[in-house]
Write a protein that holds these residues in place. Structure first.
Motif, PDB file in Angstrom:
ATOM      1  N   LEU A 132       5.794  20.048 -16.724  1.00 52.37           N
ATOM      2  CA  LEU A 132       5.399  18.532 -17.229  1.00 52.37           C
ATOM      3  C   LEU A 132       3.903  18.803 -17.276  1.00 52.37           C
ATOM      4  CD1 LEU A 132       8.226  16.653 -15.879  1.00 52.37           C
ATOM      5  CD2 LEU A 132       7.507  17.294 -18.538  1.00 52.37           C
ATOM      6  N   ALA A 133       3.360  19.297 -16.215  1.00 53.37           N
ATOM      7  CA  ALA A 133       1.685  18.785 -16.362  1.00 53.37           C
ATOM      8  C   ALA A 133       0.697  18.472 -17.731  1.00 53.37           C
ATOM      9  CB  ALA A 133       1.229  19.464 -15.702  1.00 53.37           C
ATOM     10  N   PRO A 134       1.000  20.189 -18.741  1.00 53.37           N
ATOM     11  CA  PRO A 134       0.027  20.461 -19.640  1.00 53.37           C
ATOM     12  C   PRO A 134       0.829  19.233 -20.593  1.00 53.37           C
ATOM     13  CG  PRO A 134       1.262  22.123 -18.753  1.00 53.37           C
ATOM     14  CD  PRO A 134       2.370  21.723 -18.184  1.00 53.37           C
ATOM     15  N   ALA A 135       2.407  18.861 -20.396  1.00 50.25           N
ATOM     16  CA  ALA A 135       3.030  18.197 -21.234  1.00 50.25           C
ATOM     17  C   ALA A 135       2.052  16.213 -21.500  1.00 50.25           C
ATOM     18  CB  ALA A 135       4.336  17.701 -21.563  1.00 50.25           C
ATOM     19  N   PHE A 158       3.139  10.930  -6.137  1.00 48.89           N
ATOM     20  CA  PHE A 158       4.341  11.798  -7.139  1.00 48.89           C
ATOM     21  C   PHE A 158       3.820  12.306  -8.707  1.00 48.89           C
ATOM     22  CE2 PHE A 158       6.649  10.684 -11.249  1.00 48.89           C
ATOM     23  CZ  PHE A 158       7.547  11.612 -10.825  1.00 48.89           C
ATOM     24  N   GLY A 159       2.326  11.603  -8.391  1.00 51.92           N
ATOM     25  CA  GLY A 159       1.661  11.943  -9.412  1.00 51.92           C
ATOM     26  C   GLY A 159       0.986  13.541  -8.825  1.00 51.92           C
ATOM     27  N   PHE A 160       0.772  13.256  -7.885  1.00 54.20           N
ATOM     28  CA  PHE A 160      -0.215  14.867  -7.613  1.00 54.20           C
ATOM     29  C   PHE A 160       1.457  15.709  -7.382  1.00 54.20           C
ATOM     30  CE2 PHE A 160      -0.627  17.613  -3.885  1.00 54.20           C
ATOM     31  CZ  PHE A 160      -1.615  18.578  -4.962  1.00 54.20           C
ATOM     32  N   TRP A 161       2.207  15.602  -7.471  1.00 56.18           N
ATOM     33  CA  TRP A 161       3.205  16.668  -6.936  1.00 56.18           C
ATOM     34  C   TRP A 161       3.770  17.037  -8.991  1.00 56.18           C
ATOM     35  CZ3 TRP A 161       5.614  13.423  -2.813  1.00 56.18           C
ATOM     36  CH2 TRP A 161       5.285  13.984  -1.253  1.00 56.18           C
ATOM     37  N   LEU A 162       3.995  15.709  -9.754  1.00 56.15           N
ATOM     38  CA  LEU A 162       4.829  15.779 -10.804  1.00 56.15           C
ATOM     39  C   LEU A 162       3.282  16.988 -11.882  1.00 56.15           C
ATOM     40  CD1 LEU A 162       6.139  15.301 -13.122  1.00 56.15           C
ATOM     41  CD2 LEU A 162       4.835  13.189 -13.553  1.00 56.15           C
ATOM     42  N   MET A 190       0.656  -0.831  -0.097  1.00 57.22           N
ATOM     43  CA  MET A 190       0.084  -0.086  -0.095  1.00 57.22           C
ATOM     44  C   MET A 190       0.780   1.517  -0.568  1.00 57.22           C
ATOM     45  SD  MET A 190      -2.898   0.776  -0.240  1.00 57.22           S
ATOM     46  CE  MET A 190      -4.224   0.721   0.590  1.00 57.22           C
ATOM     47  N   TRP A 191       1.836   1.267   0.191  1.00 55.03           N
ATOM     48  CA  TRP A 191       2.415   2.522   0.651  1.00 55.03           C
ATOM     49  C   TRP A 191       3.863   2.534  -0.389  1.00 55.03           C
ATOM     50  CZ3 TRP A 191       7.883   2.630  -0.269  1.00 55.03           C
ATOM     51  CH2 TRP A 191       8.818   1.294  -0.044  1.00 55.03           C
ATOM     52  N   VAL A 192       3.784   2.012  -1.502  1.00 52.22           N
ATOM     53  CA  VAL A 192       4.032   2.030  -2.661  1.00 52.22           C
ATOM     54  C   VAL A 192       3.535   3.174  -3.700  1.00 52.22           C
ATOM     55  CG1 VAL A 192       4.726   0.308  -4.611  1.00 52.22           C
ATOM     56  CG2 VAL A 192       5.758   0.520  -2.420  1.00 52.22           C
ATOM     57  N   ALA A 193       1.791   2.245  -3.172  1.00 52.27           N
ATOM     58  CA  ALA A 193       0.721   3.213  -4.176  1.00 52.27           C
ATOM     59  C   ALA A 193       0.124   4.202  -3.711  1.00 52.27           C
ATOM     60  CB  ALA A 193      -0.696   1.978  -4.267  1.00 52.27           C
ATOM     61  N   VAL A 194       0.472   4.027  -2.124  1.00 46.60           N
ATOM     62  CA  VAL A 194       0.523   5.689  -1.802  1.00 46.60           C
ATOM     63  C   VAL A 194       1.718   6.291  -2.377  1.00 46.60           C
ATOM     64  CG1 VAL A 194       0.830   8.009  -0.014  1.00 46.60           C
ATOM     65  CG2 VAL A 194      -0.675   5.828  -0.012  1.00 46.60           C
ATOM     66  N   VAL A 195       3.290   6.451  -2.399  1.00 44.48           N
ATOM     67  CA  VAL A 195       3.688   7.464  -2.716  1.00 44.48           C
ATOM     68  C   VAL A 195       3.818   7.604  -4.554  1.00 44.48           C
ATOM     69  CG1 VAL A 195       6.692   7.027  -3.706  1.00 44.48           C
ATOM     70  CG2 VAL A 195       6.040   6.305  -0.913  1.00 44.48           C
ATOM     71  N   ILE A 196       3.733   6.159  -5.329  1.00 42.28           N
ATOM     72  CA  ILE A 196       3.460   7.169  -6.788  1.00 42.28           C
ATOM     73  C   ILE A 196       2.039   7.801  -6.611  1.00 42.28           C
ATOM     74  CG2 ILE A 196       2.360   5.607  -8.904  1.00 42.28           C
ATOM     75  CD1 ILE A 196       3.630   3.366  -8.157  1.00 42.28           C
ATOM     76  N   ALA A 197       0.912   7.880  -5.747  1.00 40.41           N
ATOM     77  CA  ALA A 197       0.054   9.159  -5.556  1.00 40.41           C
ATOM     78  C   ALA A 197       0.885   9.659  -5.673  1.00 40.41           C
ATOM     79  CB  ALA A 197      -0.839   8.278  -5.029  1.00 40.41           C
TER      80      ALA A 197
END
Length: 64
Positions: free
Chosen positions: A44-47, A35-39, A26-33
């Protein structure tokens, strides 16, 4: 017949399946989420959004 699903729902189902069947912690899924939120707040968001829309259009067969 057209079925419309939000992309976040599809990604949520994929994440749930990865946790349930692939043994992803679960912690890996949270870290990935996170990362997506910060990204999404970077230059890079428009691209990323454009690429996602193009991919969805290809899958849906929408030729503009």
């Amino acid at each position: 017949m057209t079925v419309s699903l939000p992309l976040v729902f599809v990604l949520g189902v994929i994440a749930w399946a990865a946790i349930k069947f692939l043994g992803i912690r679960m912690w890996v899924a949270v870290v990935i989420a996170l990362f997506g939120f910060w990204l999404s707040h970077t230059f890079l968001a428009p691209a990323i959004e454009s690429g996602t829309r193009s991919g969805v259009d290809v899958v849906n067969g929408d030729n503009r």
